[in-house]
Design an enzyme around this catalytic site. Structure first.
Site, PDB file in Angstrom:
ATOM      1  N   GLY A 199     -62.996  57.297  45.291  1.00  0.00           N
ATOM      2  CA  GLY A 199     -62.526  56.100  44.591  1.00  0.00           C
ATOM      3  C   GLY A 199     -62.465  56.303  43.082  1.00  0.00           C
ATOM      4  O   GLY A 199     -63.280  57.031  42.513  1.00  0.00           O
ATOM      5  N   ARG A 258     -59.385  61.109  49.494  1.00  0.00           N
ATOM      6  CA  ARG A 258     -60.671  61.106  50.196  1.00  0.00           C
ATOM      7  C   ARG A 258     -60.786  62.177  51.281  1.00  0.00           C
ATOM      8  O   ARG A 258     -61.667  62.093  52.135  1.00  0.00           O
ATOM      9  CB  ARG A 258     -60.914  59.736  50.830  1.00  0.00           C
ATOM     10  CG  ARG A 258     -61.226  58.630  49.846  1.00  0.00           C
ATOM     11  CD  ARG A 258     -61.930  57.475  50.521  1.00  0.00           C
ATOM     12  NE  ARG A 258     -62.116  56.349  49.616  1.00  0.00           N
ATOM     13  CZ  ARG A 258     -63.156  56.243  48.790  1.00  0.00           C
ATOM     14  NH1 ARG A 258     -64.077  57.169  48.753  1.00  0.00           N
ATOM     15  NH2 ARG A 258     -63.258  55.186  48.004  1.00  0.00           N
ATOM     16  N   ASP A 280     -70.634  61.685  48.620  1.00  0.00           N
ATOM     17  CA  ASP A 280     -69.991  62.456  49.691  1.00  0.00           C
ATOM     18  C   ASP A 280     -69.247  63.677  49.130  1.00  0.00           C
ATOM     19  O   ASP A 280     -69.354  64.776  49.667  1.00  0.00           O
ATOM     20  CB  ASP A 280     -69.000  61.575  50.460  1.00  0.00           C
ATOM     21  CG  ASP A 280     -69.718  60.544  51.322  1.00  0.00           C
ATOM     22  OD1 ASP A 280     -70.821  60.849  51.814  1.00  0.00           O
ATOM     23  OD2 ASP A 280     -69.182  59.435  51.502  1.00  0.00           O
ATOM     24  N   LYS A 338     -69.692  60.812  39.831  1.00  0.00           N
ATOM     25  CA  LYS A 338     -68.744  59.705  39.645  1.00  0.00           C
ATOM     26  C   LYS A 338     -68.956  58.648  40.711  1.00  0.00           C
ATOM     27  O   LYS A 338     -69.221  58.994  41.857  1.00  0.00           O
ATOM     28  CB  LYS A 338     -67.319  60.279  39.783  1.00  0.00           C
ATOM     29  CG  LYS A 338     -66.241  59.243  39.881  1.00  0.00           C
ATOM     30  CD  LYS A 338     -65.367  59.378  41.138  1.00  0.00           C
ATOM     31  CE  LYS A 338     -66.070  59.028  42.406  1.00  0.00           C
ATOM     32  NZ  LYS A 338     -65.201  58.812  43.568  1.00  0.00           N
ATOM     33  N   THR A 339     -68.900  57.432  40.425  1.00  0.00           N
ATOM     34  CA  THR A 339     -68.723  56.285  41.324  1.00  0.00           C
ATOM     35  C   THR A 339     -69.130  55.007  40.611  1.00  0.00           C
ATOM     36  O   THR A 339     -70.208  54.942  40.002  1.00  0.00           O
ATOM     37  CB  THR A 339     -69.468  56.383  42.682  1.00  0.00           C
ATOM     38  OG1 THR A 339     -69.217  55.175  43.413  1.00  0.00           O
ATOM     39  CG2 THR A 339     -70.971  56.570  42.577  1.00  0.00           C
ATOM     40  N   ASP A 379     -70.052  52.549  42.043  1.00  0.00           N
ATOM     41  CA  ASP A 379     -71.108  51.926  42.845  1.00  0.00           C
ATOM     42  C   ASP A 379     -72.506  52.117  42.250  1.00  0.00           C
ATOM     43  O   ASP A 379     -73.435  51.401  42.600  1.00  0.00           O
ATOM     44  CB  ASP A 379     -71.110  52.483  44.274  1.00  0.00           C
ATOM     45  CG  ASP A 379     -69.839  52.131  45.017  1.00  0.00           C
ATOM     46  OD1 ASP A 379     -68.977  51.441  44.438  1.00  0.00           O
ATOM     47  OD2 ASP A 379     -69.697  52.547  46.188  1.00  0.00           O
ATOM     48  N   LYS A 387     -66.383  21.284  40.468  1.00  0.00           N
ATOM     49  CA  LYS A 387     -66.014  20.830  41.829  1.00  0.00           C
ATOM     50  C   LYS A 387     -65.986  21.947  42.865  1.00  0.00           C
ATOM     51  O   LYS A 387     -65.699  21.688  44.029  1.00  0.00           O
ATOM     52  CB  LYS A 387     -64.655  20.128  41.776  1.00  0.00           C
ATOM     53  CG  LYS A 387     -63.503  20.989  41.307  1.00  0.00           C
ATOM     54  CD  LYS A 387     -62.193  20.228  41.384  1.00  0.00           C
ATOM     55  CE  LYS A 387     -61.035  21.090  40.920  1.00  0.00           C
ATOM     56  NZ  LYS A 387     -59.769  20.409  40.945  1.00  0.00           N
ATOM     57  N   TYR A 388     -66.229  23.193  42.455  1.00  0.00           N
ATOM     58  CA  TYR A 388     -66.161  24.296  43.431  1.00  0.00           C
ATOM     59  C   TYR A 388     -67.433  25.129  43.447  1.00  0.00           C
ATOM     60  O   TYR A 388     -68.071  25.339  42.414  1.00  0.00           O
ATOM     61  CB  TYR A 388     -65.027  25.267  43.072  1.00  0.00           C
ATOM     62  CG  TYR A 388     -63.641  24.722  43.224  1.00  0.00           C
ATOM     63  CD1 TYR A 388     -63.208  24.181  44.440  1.00  0.00           C
ATOM     64  CD2 TYR A 388     -62.745  24.773  42.150  1.00  0.00           C
ATOM     65  CE1 TYR A 388     -61.921  23.698  44.563  1.00  0.00           C
ATOM     66  CE2 TYR A 388     -61.452  24.291  42.276  1.00  0.00           C
ATOM     67  CZ  TYR A 388     -61.046  23.753  43.485  1.00  0.00           C
ATOM     68  OH  TYR A 388     -59.777  23.275  43.612  1.00  0.00           O
TER      69      TYR A 388
HETATM   70  P1  FBP Z   1     -66.523  56.240  45.755  1.00  0.00           P
HETATM   71  O1  FBP Z   1     -67.823  56.207  46.481  1.00  0.00           O
HETATM   72  O2  FBP Z   1     -65.602  57.291  46.227  1.00  0.00           O
HETATM   73  O3  FBP Z   1     -66.707  56.289  44.271  1.00  0.00           O
HETATM   74  O4  FBP Z   1     -65.760  54.868  46.021  1.00  0.00           O
HETATM   75  C1  FBP Z   1     -66.455  53.678  45.976  1.00  0.00           C
HETATM   76  C2  FBP Z   1     -65.577  52.488  46.228  1.00  0.00           C
HETATM   77  O5  FBP Z   1     -64.995  52.022  45.018  1.00  0.00           O
HETATM   78  C3  FBP Z   1     -66.396  51.395  46.907  1.00  0.00           C
HETATM   79  O6  FBP Z   1     -66.970  50.536  45.957  1.00  0.00           O
HETATM   80  C4  FBP Z   1     -65.399  50.756  47.830  1.00  0.00           C
HETATM   81  O7  FBP Z   1     -66.006  50.248  48.979  1.00  0.00           O
HETATM   82  C5  FBP Z   1     -64.497  51.887  48.206  1.00  0.00           C
HETATM   83  O8  FBP Z   1     -64.518  52.783  47.133  1.00  0.00           O
HETATM   84  C6  FBP Z   1     -63.079  51.450  48.476  1.00  0.00           C
HETATM   85  O9  FBP Z   1     -62.376  52.530  48.966  1.00  0.00           O
HETATM   86  P2  FBP Z   1     -60.797  52.700  48.861  1.00  0.00           P
HETATM   87  O10 FBP Z   1     -60.506  53.098  47.463  1.00  0.00           O
HETATM   88  O11 FBP Z   1     -60.518  53.819  49.790  1.00  0.00           O
HETATM   89  O12 FBP Z   1     -60.178  51.402  49.233  1.00  0.00           O
END
Ligand code: FBP
Length: 547
Positions: free
Chosen positions: A77, A141, A172, A198-199, A201, A238-239
């Protein structure tokens, strides 16, 4: 390409390198490492790359370097700052020897296997300085795991005279980098492999890796947006806004955004798992807050929902584990069935307990859990609309409570999913500097003959002069986990630590935030201006790395 006024101005931002990388560089090595878990098994599987020391770059005397060619891959991602890893790598390679060349493999690891690449030149790279996105070479990926893929990759690396490959990816992809490094070393192919953390997350971290790049920018983008929603919410009154936030497994993003924005509720998947909560328990918890506020005339609020929540509800987690094995072993016969037949197939094969869980799930969620995994065996949680599921369940629960006289307020909801909005944002100053330094560090690891290392930059909460660059052996990050029905060596994901300071900070305040409206509006990322605004780190990093 036509550039926006912002991009033209941002082009001239000069990322700052840590002191140890600014001039000539020497290497300091500290002690042998072991893997985080399953040491004997991992040592046996990685005889050539296990146990290497952690390295740090310090100012020093450096010899000349023969020209070399290097390859780079962006994997998984998107995360803000990826382009700066490449510009940092490029600039340092050229500084080490102007004859060095950099090749980029296109659209992720697939580019290596399919021999699709470009040479990254000065003119080309200049267009991408300090920009978001991975479009410089694209990402993908594809999982690098078979000998056939490694050999196909080696063919093109040999053809291009590439001495080292840099893989920029998450847990991964860096697991793959580790396996590939071991394979090329065992075969004595003379190709080094270096990873980069990188990520968005934020779950690729440990003592040596303070944060994965992109987390800083992405959480600032989401917090800016959540702040806007909170203001809207507090204006209209209201939400109830249900905001799902990316982060496939770990809840770091949701937690950081909560610390920045003070919403009325922030679910943390790791806590839900620890407390063995059911989906009903989670809904109950949200409804209690809604009812409390309604009693005081506040029929509005904001709830943050981490993307991975569903997998962490223990009963659903157990169901997913069984479904993973089922799909891994029977995927071929299952694939060609109609939607209805697939549901039947699953119900006929599941154990009694998991069958009951499967049957009680709303059909759209059950269906999503039964679809193909990504190439790394993960459920595609970004496709599950947990925020809508929860608000739907709250509507039913509150209607029931109304009949029972336990709820007298109003409940109307809005839904948001923030994920893709933040992954390609222009990197914050923090990510621009961090990533440029990671790329530079990777170049020095290569020049120093290292393989099977992840580039690191530490002490990033301190002023730039005190940042420390180096590398950590990839094998030291591994443990054994079940993937696609088999035990495999993988980099251990860093989930939210329920004893850690960021979570404790949330716990300390969340009762007050749920009862009173305590919203904070962080505003958009600032790239220029007072340092306390444009150079501030995440609250998570500040809490984790300072006293
Ligand atoms: P990475 O672990 O490869 O950095 O990706 C994380 C992420 O952004 C998650 O937050 C999300 O669930 C996923 O990729 C979404 O995947 P895709 O880009 O394949 O829709």
């Amino acid at each position: 390409m036509e550039k926006s006024v912002f991009q033209i101005a941002r082009d001239s931002y000069k990322p700052v390198l840590p002191k140890g990388l600014r001039t000539a560089v020497s290497l300091k090595e500290t002690g042998a490492t072991t893997s985080v878990g399953d040491q004997d098994e991992i040592k046996k599987m990685f005889p050539n790359t296990y146990g290497m020391p952690v390295v740090e770059f310090i100012e020093g005397i450096e010899g000349g370097h023969d020209p070399m060619n290097v390859g780079v891959i962006l994997s998984g991602g998107q995360a803000p700052g990826g382009h700066n890893v490449i510009t940092g790598l490029f600039d340092t390679l050229k500084k080490l020897n102007p004859h060095n060349r950099l090749f980029g493999f296109l659209l992720g690891p697939e580019g290596l296997v399919e021999h699709k690449y470009i040479e990254i030149t000065e003119t080309y790279v200049n267009d991408f300085r300090n920009t978001g996105g991975f479009d410089i070479i694209g990402s993908g990926r594809t999982k690098l795991e078979t000998e056939d893929q490694f050999e196909k990759g080696y063919e093109i690396l040999k053809y291009l005279g590439i001495k080292a490959l840099v893989i920029i990816g998450g847990d991964d992809s860096n697991t793959n980098a580790c396996v590939l490094a071991e394979y090329y070393k065992a075969k004595d192919y003379g190709v080094q492999v270096i990873g980069c953390p990188k990520t968005i997350d934020g779950d690729l971290k440990c003592e040596q890796i303070e944060t994965s790049f992109g987390f800083d920018t992405a959480t600032k983008v989401y917090s800016g947006l959540i702040g806007n929603i909170e203001r809207d919410c507090n204006s209209a009154r209201k939400y109830w806004h249900f905001v799902k936030l990316m982060g496939r497994s770990a809840s770091h993003i949701a937690l950081e955004c909560a610390l920045q924005c003070h919403p009325n509720m922030c679910l943390i998947s790791e806590e839900v798992q620890e407390k063995d909560m059911s989906l009903n328990d989670v809904v109950d918890q949200i409804c209690k807050v809604i009812a409390y506020r309604a009693d005081r005339g506040m029929n509005y609020g904001v709830v943050l929902v981490p993307e991975g929540l569903i997998e962490f509800i223990p009963a659903i987690g157990r169901l997913i584990d069984e479904l993973n094995d089922l799909l891994a072993f029977h995927g071929d016969e299952y694939k060609y069935l109609s939607t209805g037949e697939q549901r039947e197939y699953i119900l006929n094969h599941l154990s009694h307990k998991n069958k009951t869980t499967f049957e009680t799930l709303p059909s759209d969620v059950a269906r999503q859990l039964s679809l193909d995994r990504d190439p790394h065996g993960n459920v595609q949680v970004s496709l599950i609309e947990t925020e809508k599921l929860l608000s739907r369940m709250c509507t039913h629960r509150l209607a029931k409570w109304k009949k029972e006289g336990k709820f007298s307020g109003k409940f109307a909801s809005q839904h948001h999913f923030f994920g893709y909005e933040g992954r390609c944002a222009a990197p914050s100053n923090y990510d621009a500097n961090y990533c440029y330094a990671l790329g530079s560090s990777a170049a020095h690891l290569i020049a120093n003959g290292k393989t099977g290392y992840m580039a690191t930059v530490r002490n990033t909460y301190a002023p730039h002069d005190e940042w420390k660059a180096g590398g950590v052996p990839l094998t030291s990050l591994l443990n054994m986990e079940r993937r696609n029905g088999e035990m495999k060596p993988v980099i251990c994901k860093a989930l939210v630590d329920l004893n850690g300071r960021p979570f404790k900070e949330l716990v300390m305040h969340r009762d007050e935030w749920s009862k009173e409206t305590s919203f904070v509006y962080p505003g958009p990322i600032q790239y220029w201006g007072p340092s306390e605004v444009c150079d501030r780190t995440t609250i998570t990093l500040a809490l984790e790395r300072t006293e």
